[in-house]
Motif scaffolding. Sequence first.
Motif, PDB file in Angstrom:
ATOM      1  N   GLN A 186     -18.720   5.295  -9.461  1.00 27.55           N
ATOM      2  CA  GLN A 186     -17.921   5.180  -8.235  1.00 27.55           C
ATOM      3  C   GLN A 186     -18.778   5.185  -6.985  1.00 27.55           C
ATOM      4  O   GLN A 186     -18.433   4.555  -5.984  1.00 27.55           O
ATOM      5  CB  GLN A 186     -16.894   6.303  -8.167  1.00 27.55           C
ATOM      6  N   GLN A 260      -6.601  -5.015  -5.396  1.00 29.25           N
ATOM      7  CA  GLN A 260      -5.742  -3.837  -5.609  1.00 29.25           C
ATOM      8  C   GLN A 260      -4.895  -4.003  -6.862  1.00 29.25           C
ATOM      9  O   GLN A 260      -4.720  -3.062  -7.634  1.00 29.25           O
ATOM     10  CB  GLN A 260      -4.837  -3.637  -4.384  1.00 29.25           C
ATOM     11  N   GLN A 261      -4.368  -5.207  -7.059  1.00 31.03           N
ATOM     12  CA  GLN A 261      -3.513  -5.444  -8.231  1.00 31.03           C
ATOM     13  C   GLN A 261      -4.306  -5.255  -9.523  1.00 31.03           C
ATOM     14  O   GLN A 261      -3.804  -4.684 -10.502  1.00 31.03           O
ATOM     15  CB  GLN A 261      -2.915  -6.831  -8.169  1.00 31.03           C
ATOM     16  N   LYS A 262      -5.570  -5.725  -9.545  1.00 28.78           N
ATOM     17  CA  LYS A 262      -6.392  -5.589 -10.744  1.00 28.78           C
ATOM     18  C   LYS A 262      -6.691  -4.135 -11.063  1.00 28.78           C
ATOM     19  O   LYS A 262      -6.745  -3.729 -12.230  1.00 28.78           O
ATOM     20  CB  LYS A 262      -7.704  -6.364 -10.575  1.00 28.78           C
ATOM     21  N   LEU A 263      -6.905  -3.320 -10.022  1.00 27.30           N
ATOM     22  CA  LEU A 263      -7.298  -1.940 -10.237  1.00 27.30           C
ATOM     23  C   LEU A 263      -6.115  -1.003 -10.469  1.00 27.30           C
ATOM     24  O   LEU A 263      -6.225  -0.015 -11.194  1.00 27.30           O
ATOM     25  CB  LEU A 263      -8.114  -1.429  -9.044  1.00 27.30           C
ATOM     26  N   THR A 264      -4.985  -1.304  -9.832  1.00 25.93           N
ATOM     27  CA  THR A 264      -3.825  -0.392  -9.908  1.00 25.93           C
ATOM     28  C   THR A 264      -2.673  -0.946 -10.728  1.00 25.93           C
ATOM     29  O   THR A 264      -1.766  -0.194 -11.100  1.00 25.93           O
ATOM     30  CB  THR A 264      -3.310  -0.067  -8.491  1.00 25.93           C
ATOM     31  N   GLY A 265      -2.688  -2.260 -10.978  1.00 31.82           N
ATOM     32  CA  GLY A 265      -1.570  -2.875 -11.700  1.00 31.82           C
ATOM     33  C   GLY A 265      -0.378  -3.168 -10.815  1.00 31.82           C
ATOM     34  O   GLY A 265       0.637  -3.684 -11.278  1.00 31.82           O
ATOM     35  N   LYS A 266      -0.504  -2.842  -9.518  1.00 30.35           N
ATOM     36  CA  LYS A 266       0.592  -3.082  -8.573  1.00 30.35           C
ATOM     37  C   LYS A 266       0.102  -4.006  -7.463  1.00 30.35           C
ATOM     38  O   LYS A 266      -0.995  -3.828  -6.938  1.00 30.35           O
ATOM     39  CB  LYS A 266       1.079  -1.765  -7.964  1.00 30.35           C
ATOM     40  N   SER A 305     -13.795  -3.293  -5.586  1.00 34.22           N
ATOM     41  CA  SER A 305     -13.966  -3.656  -6.997  1.00 34.22           C
ATOM     42  C   SER A 305     -15.226  -3.022  -7.586  1.00 34.22           C
ATOM     43  O   SER A 305     -15.235  -2.582  -8.737  1.00 34.22           O
ATOM     44  CB  SER A 305     -14.041  -5.181  -7.143  1.00 34.22           C
ATOM     45  N   ASN A 308     -14.509   0.880  -7.752  1.00 30.79           N
ATOM     46  CA  ASN A 308     -13.289   1.288  -8.471  1.00 30.79           C
ATOM     47  C   ASN A 308     -12.529   2.391  -7.741  1.00 30.79           C
ATOM     48  O   ASN A 308     -11.973   3.301  -8.358  1.00 30.79           O
ATOM     49  CB  ASN A 308     -13.625   1.753  -9.899  1.00 30.79           C
ATOM     50  N   PRO A 310      -9.610   2.271  -5.184  1.00 29.16           N
ATOM     51  CA  PRO A 310      -8.658   1.497  -4.392  1.00 29.16           C
ATOM     52  C   PRO A 310      -7.869   2.328  -3.374  1.00 29.16           C
ATOM     53  O   PRO A 310      -7.169   1.779  -2.539  1.00 29.16           O
ATOM     54  CB  PRO A 310      -7.711   0.936  -5.455  1.00 29.16           C
ATOM     55  N   SER A 311      -7.985   3.663  -3.427  1.00 24.32           N
ATOM     56  CA  SER A 311      -7.204   4.530  -2.549  1.00 24.32           C
ATOM     57  C   SER A 311      -7.557   4.301  -1.082  1.00 24.32           C
ATOM     58  O   SER A 311      -8.720   4.072  -0.732  1.00 24.32           O
ATOM     59  CB  SER A 311      -7.451   5.998  -2.906  1.00 24.32           C
TER      60      SER A 311
END
Length: 429
Positions: A186, A260-266, A305, A308, A310-311
Amino acid sequence: MFKTSFSAIQWVAFMIASSVVAPIAIADLFHLQPVETTLFVQRTIFVLGISSILQGLFGHRLPINEGPAGLWWSVFAIYAGFIGTIYSSGDEALRTLEGGMLISAAVFIILAVFGLIEKLKNLFTPTATFVYLILLILQLSGSFIKGMLGLSNEHPHVQPMVLIGSTVIVILTFFLGSVKIRWINQYSILLGLALGWLLFILLGLAPPVSEASHPIMAMPEIFPFGFPKIDSGMIATAAFTALLLTTNMIASVRVMEEAQQKLTGKLPTPDYKRAGIVSGVNQAAGGLFGAVGPVPISGAAGFVSATNVPSIKPFILGSILITILSLFPKVMDIMASIPAPAGYAVTFVIFSRMVGMAFSEFEKESDKPLAKLTAGVSLMIGVGAMFIPPEATKGLPTIFASLLNNGLILGTLAAILTEQFIRFKQRNT
């Protein structure tokens, strides 16, 4: 809280590394004295910190840091060439640029209030986003490689030790980013930059910290070059620059949505209207404090990315920290002493990850023949513009000169226009 704090420090390092070069280069163009250069860097970093906070809390609400807009950088460079002809002094040209950023702010807010930014957003299809990302990487790759080779105005030849040091940092940062230990993974960017800085100190290649005398703490001065000046040429240039920066802002938000979508699924749902209004406020801050106009940085998606993380909490905290640090000129002197090749090497790692993001966008396009034709035309135009010598555009109006000197924006506009034209013909046949 411990993890958030370290992630925030990592954001600070990234913001400094990606932002400090532009104000230093612009200060050199206008022949500012060392103390004036430090204060110019301070004001720019202050504006970028405040702008990032405003966007993160009230605008698009995504972890996208604001950086010096490449378009404004090119406009500053063009106006520096007007000193002694159109303008009697550097301060007069800088006062005109202050006025230009205030005009740009008004255009941004008008576009947002009337809902035009929402409509422009729909033009950023996967193909247009793909072209934007590829051109962004290609445009910056030259600067990265030159920086990692130690090439500059003072050093026109490759410096072998700088190349070795830069290569070690790139390999080390990639390695740290692939380590299975989560905290090392990270914080790979922060660790890579810190170890790179140390390596360049050991090699005797790190620049000395400026010894210029400064007060311990200093608030940024308002209108430091004098009251803003507005002329007809700048009105047109600033309005056009605002339109192009809108394109830049939308692209940066779109790229971060995908990351964000790739890392969180949203998939986040940013408010483009609010983002446009806040961008207008941020442009006004650039003019108010005599800094370089800001724009959301697309590289933030690569940074998120790579780390890792995304927050948005570490991002906001990092933006607050960098704003506070900017109030201490001596701290800015220390930050400005980060070896440029080390910064380029770490940023090289971040942007290399964006190539994959670009091709992921391309894969989303259902009409592949259209996408390939659009990409071919726009990449030829955008990359071709990158090879136009800046001096070749000196006789042109500033509007056209700044556009031809920016292959990223020219190619992106070509992609949007080409794709929309072909789709229009397909609908009407």
